[in-house]
Design an enzyme around this catalytic site. Structure first.
Site, mmCIF file in Angstrom:
data_model
loop_
_atom_site.group_PDB
_atom_site.id
_atom_site.type_symbol
_atom_site.label_atom_id
_atom_site.label_comp_id
_atom_site.label_asym_id
_atom_site.label_seq_id
_atom_site.Cartn_x
_atom_site.Cartn_y
_atom_site.Cartn_z
ATOM 1 N N CYS A 108 -1.863 6.744 2.094
ATOM 2 C CA CYS A 108 -1.878 7.833 1.227
ATOM 3 C C CYS A 108 -0.538 8.783 1.281
ATOM 4 C CB CYS A 108 -3.137 8.435 0.773
ATOM 5 S SG CYS A 108 -3.047 10.049 -0.298
ATOM 6 N N CYS A 111 -2.806 12.505 2.154
ATOM 7 C CA CYS A 111 -3.692 12.850 3.278
ATOM 8 C C CYS A 111 -3.371 11.652 4.567
ATOM 9 C CB CYS A 111 -5.152 12.704 2.929
ATOM 10 S SG CYS A 111 -5.540 11.184 2.403
ATOM 11 N N CYS A 126 5.413 -6.991 -12.096
ATOM 12 C CA CYS A 126 4.981 -5.771 -13.021
ATOM 13 C C CYS A 126 5.832 -4.739 -12.874
ATOM 14 C CB CYS A 126 3.550 -5.687 -12.627
ATOM 15 S SG CYS A 126 3.305 -4.768 -11.201
ATOM 16 N N CYS A 161 -8.777 12.186 -0.575
ATOM 17 C CA CYS A 161 -8.249 13.388 -0.983
ATOM 18 C C CYS A 161 -8.222 13.392 -2.539
ATOM 19 C CB CYS A 161 -6.663 13.667 -0.715
ATOM 20 S SG CYS A 161 -5.523 12.318 -0.981
ATOM 21 N N HIS A 164 -4.124 10.298 -7.052
ATOM 22 C CA HIS A 164 -3.962 9.060 -7.892
ATOM 23 C C HIS A 164 -3.085 7.951 -7.228
ATOM 24 C CE1 HIS A 164 -3.227 6.843 -11.573
ATOM 25 N NE2 HIS A 164 -2.048 7.062 -11.475
ATOM 26 N N HIS A 167 -3.474 1.779 -10.674
ATOM 27 C CA HIS A 167 -4.615 0.819 -11.505
ATOM 28 C C HIS A 167 -4.695 -0.446 -10.905
ATOM 29 C CE1 HIS A 167 -3.220 3.836 -14.525
ATOM 30 N NE2 HIS A 167 -4.472 3.962 -14.781
ATOM 31 N N ASP A 171 -6.224 -9.613 -12.821
ATOM 32 C CA ASP A 171 -5.126 -10.821 -13.000
ATOM 33 C C ASP A 171 -4.235 -11.169 -11.811
ATOM 34 O OD1 ASP A 171 -3.423 -8.523 -12.747
ATOM 35 O OD2 ASP A 171 -2.684 -8.727 -14.966
ATOM 36 N N ARG A 179 -5.296 -7.206 -8.901
ATOM 37 C CA ARG A 179 -3.918 -6.775 -8.742
ATOM 38 C C ARG A 179 -4.018 -5.293 -8.671
ATOM 39 N NH1 ARG A 179 -0.075 -5.334 -12.842
ATOM 40 N NH2 ARG A 179 -1.458 -6.107 -14.439
ATOM 41 N N CYS A 181 -2.233 -2.327 -8.654
ATOM 42 C CA CYS A 181 -0.788 -2.067 -9.019
ATOM 43 C C CYS A 181 -0.698 -0.577 -8.802
ATOM 44 C CB CYS A 181 -0.731 -2.237 -10.639
ATOM 45 S SG CYS A 181 1.038 -1.950 -11.395
#
Length: 213
Positions: A108, A111, A126, A161, A164, A167, A171, A179, A181
């Site tokens: 991350c 943190c 993707c 922490c 974001h 997602h 698939d 997956r 992503c």
């Protein structure tokens, strides 16, 4: 974050914002090798506790921290801040780690918690870094994301922490069919070398165009 369908690409183009488009500038920093591959630690811990690393238990097993937003604004790039703190999404094929396959661990960016291994990274096509699994299910939390009404998604956040990450979709390849992503702007890479006494942390500046969700 979107699969590369016509609808997704059209949505990305329509909501693209203009920010400075500097190229990634990796910075190598030596850190102690006692951060030996987290995947091995995870397997060891699972063996001791008798837990199954493939279960779907998303219980948070890490200590949460509160981040200082002002300090983050100083430390992170505008892209990194918008992605991790405002759930933004970088444009597809622009992230530093999209085509990055060196052996190591992805942490991350906020943190520095180990989240993903290069062993589960694959090219999904993707436009964002894709992983088949996380290092430890308790290191991330999953949330229902209804920001696009016609397509309900599952958001991935750092359990420590609450940053974001991206997602997760159903698939991916076997064995997990997942997956993850993930935005390059939300992670940093730690290379683990078996031949040296130090690892190298590569932190990239992600000042590239960003697409809102």
């Amino acid at each position: 974050m979107f699969s590369l369908s016509r609808h997704a690409l059209r949505h990305t183009r329509n909501f693209a914002l203009s920010v400075s488009a500097n190229k990634c500038k990796p910075i190598a920093v030596a850190v102690p090798l006692n951060l030996r591959y987290f995947a091995a630690d995870s397997r060891h811990n699972n063996h001791k506790t008798g837990s199954n690393s493939n279960n779907n238990n998303m219980e948070n097993k890490v200590e949460k921290i509160t981040v200082n937003k002002e300090e983050l604004r100083k430390r992170l790039t505008p892209m990194q801040y918008q992605v991790t703190q405002e759930a933004g999404t970088e444009r597809p094929f622009t992230g530093c780690y999209n085509k990055h396959y060196e052996k190591g661990v992805y942490q991350c960016i906020v943190c520095h918690q180990d989240l993903f291994s290069s062993d589960t990274k694959y090219d999904s096509g993707c436009g964002w870094p894709a992983f088949n699994d996380v290092l430890d299910k308790g290191k991330v939390t999953l949330h229902r994301d209804a920001s696009i009404p016609e397509r309900i998604r599952t958001e991935v956040r750092c359990a420590r922490c609450n940053a974001h990450m991206g997602h997760v979709f159903e698939d991916g390849p076997k064995p997990t069919r997942k997956r993850y992503c993930i935005n390059s702007a939300s992670i940093e890479f730690v290379s683990v070398s078996e031949d040296t006494s130090a690892t190298t942390t590569t932190t990239a500046s992600h000042a590239t165009p960003i697409a809102q969700q």
